[in-house]
Enzyme design. Structure first.
Site, PDB file in Angstrom:
ATOM      1  N   CYS A 109      20.043  41.454  -5.591  1.00  0.00           N
ATOM      2  CA  CYS A 109      19.380  40.098  -4.861  1.00  0.00           C
ATOM      3  C   CYS A 109      20.071  39.315  -4.554  1.00  0.00           C
ATOM      4  O   CYS A 109      20.983  38.424  -5.167  1.00  0.00           O
ATOM      5  CB  CYS A 109      18.218  39.623  -6.292  1.00  0.00           C
TER       6      CYS A 109
ATOM      7  N   CYS B  18      12.703  39.222  -0.744  1.00  0.00           N
ATOM      8  CA  CYS B  18      13.225  38.114  -2.016  1.00  0.00           C
ATOM      9  C   CYS B  18      12.671  36.869  -2.410  1.00  0.00           C
ATOM     10  O   CYS B  18      12.358  35.921  -1.226  1.00  0.00           O
ATOM     11  CB  CYS B  18      14.893  38.011  -0.990  1.00  0.00           C
TER      12      CYS B  18
END
Length: 415
Positions: free
Chosen positions: A160, A352
């Site tokens: 991430c 995200c």
């Protein structure tokens, strides 16, 4: 124990569990084995919120036994190597296992040697990471009394890519609440060239950076950390530049620049597991070699891979896995029944969720070409511009996504 499986899965993380569950959902008679040594399965996306004191760490963990699909065989062991020409995986203590089809999803590992000093400093004193110990991050935030708050990341691929920013935005808010913001410089030092690659999201984040008075430093490659003296040392990439300068304490050592910090949060330097790097399945960069659209090994047609270990230019997120799993499942089913690949391909989609404040979030959704690709389902929540901050997106992050993860995704259901 059985040593041959129709489908053998390496990894009991998001990718491995979702793939096994979906395959078994569609064909209950399949013989599926999952190699996974860990006792506990974590919902890691919530660790950002744990680090900011707004989510209970215990609620991110469940026994691995509870998420392994009922009809799958759990091989509680570690894979150690491959003989793909013999359809074989070697393990630490269960001997050789053979397969008709192999799904490789062991995730990534942290290699502290890539940033000397960081491993010794990590999770002690004022150095923290939501990736390793989010509860320590929260302690660091609560104990911070002002100075330079440094948020940074290594030059390796990381889980991430937005996570090192999220905790920064939340920390900045917390410092305001705690009354220390006026004596704090918040600094984001990144090896990257931009705050975010998707233009719509970049615009929003720069507005937030302005609102929060954050100093961005691009082209900063973290090369070593001096924990006792609280200095992070950087070399400069060829695109070094700054946004919203802050007059922080800097040191020079030859070509290196050291930033003195009073707290530091970073992501760990990350690599594929060694048994992948040293295998015939690895690419030149030592990640798993797969086709970025079909998720199939170019050298071994009955081998597929997904998730963080994949050597493809996609973000290493659970959202990416959510779109990768159906491609692999369809391909395996059609190879088994008709010896052809399916028509569904993976376009690099990822999302995200960038938490920008307590109660606010931006949802960056994008493909291989950094096109902004919002999920149509967001319209059901009344959100048509997810590249802006919304409290509804915060509710999705804190309550909706964990529920969907445990109750839908890990059961192999499309969400």
């Amino acid at each position: 124990m059985e040593s041959h499986f129709e489908i053998l899965v390496i990894g009991g993380g998001t990718g491995g569990i979702m793939t096994a569950a979906k395959l078994l959902q569609e064909d209950k008679s399949l013989k599926v084995g999952i190699i996974e040594p860990a006792e506990t399965h974590y919902y890691q996306p919530a660790w950002t919120l744990v680090g900011a004191g707004t989510f209970d760490y215990k609620k991110t963990a469940r026994p691995m036994r509870s998420v392994i699909p009922k009809r799958a065989t759990w091989i509680q062991d570690s894979a150690t190597g491959f003989k793909p020409e013999a359809n074989t995986v070697m393990t630490k203590s269960s001997g050789d296992l053979t397969y008709d089809y192999l799904v490789v999803a062991p995730g990534l590992v942290y290699d502290w040697s890539l940033v000397p000093g960081l491993g010794d400093a990590m999770d002690k004193d004022v150095v923290c990471s939501n990736y390793t110990d989010p509860e320590h991050t929260w302690e660091v935030l609560k104990n911070f009394k002002g100075g330079t708050a440094l948020f940074t990341q290594p030059a390796t691929p990381i889980k991430c890519g937005g996570a090192p920013q999220k905790i920064m935005y939340l920390a900045e808010s917390y410092y305001r609440k705690a009354g220390v913001r006026d004596k704090t410089d918040v600094v984001f030092a990144t090896p990257g060239t931009t705050i975010f690659g998707v233009p719509e999201v970049k615009k929003t984040l720069l507005e937030i950076v302005d609102r929060k008075d954050i100093n961005l430093r691009f082209g900063y490659k973290l090369v070593k950390v001096d924990g006792p003296n609280r200095i992070a040392w950087y070399s400069f990439m060829d695109h070094e530049r700054e946004y919203n300068h802050k007059d922080i304490r800097i040191e020079k050592d030859g070509d290196l620049t050291g930033i003195h910090f009073d707290m530091m949060h970073t992501a760990p330097p990350s690599t594929a597991p060694k048994f992948i790097q040293d295998s015939p399945l690895a690419n030149e960069g030592k990640w798993l070699n797969i086709d970025k659209h079909t998720m199939q090994s170019p050298d071994y047609p009955n081998v597929f891979g997904l998730g963080d270990v994949a050597g493809i230019p996609a973000a290493k997120t659970g959202a990416a896995i959510r779109k990768q799993v159906p491609v692999i499942v369809e391909n395996i089913q059609l190879l088994k029944s008709r010896n052809i690949l399916g028509t569904t391909t993976y376009n690099g989609y990822s999302s995200c969720p960038i938490v920008t404040d307590y109660g606010k979030m931006v949802l960056a959704e994008f493909d291989y070409d950094n096109n902004f690709t919002p999920d149509p389902k967001l319209k059901l929540m009344g959100i048509t511009d997810s590249y802006r901050e919304h409290w509804r997106l915060w509710m999705l992050k804190k309550y909706g996504l964990p529920y969907l993860y445990w109750n839908k995704m890990l059961k192999g259901q499309d969400v």
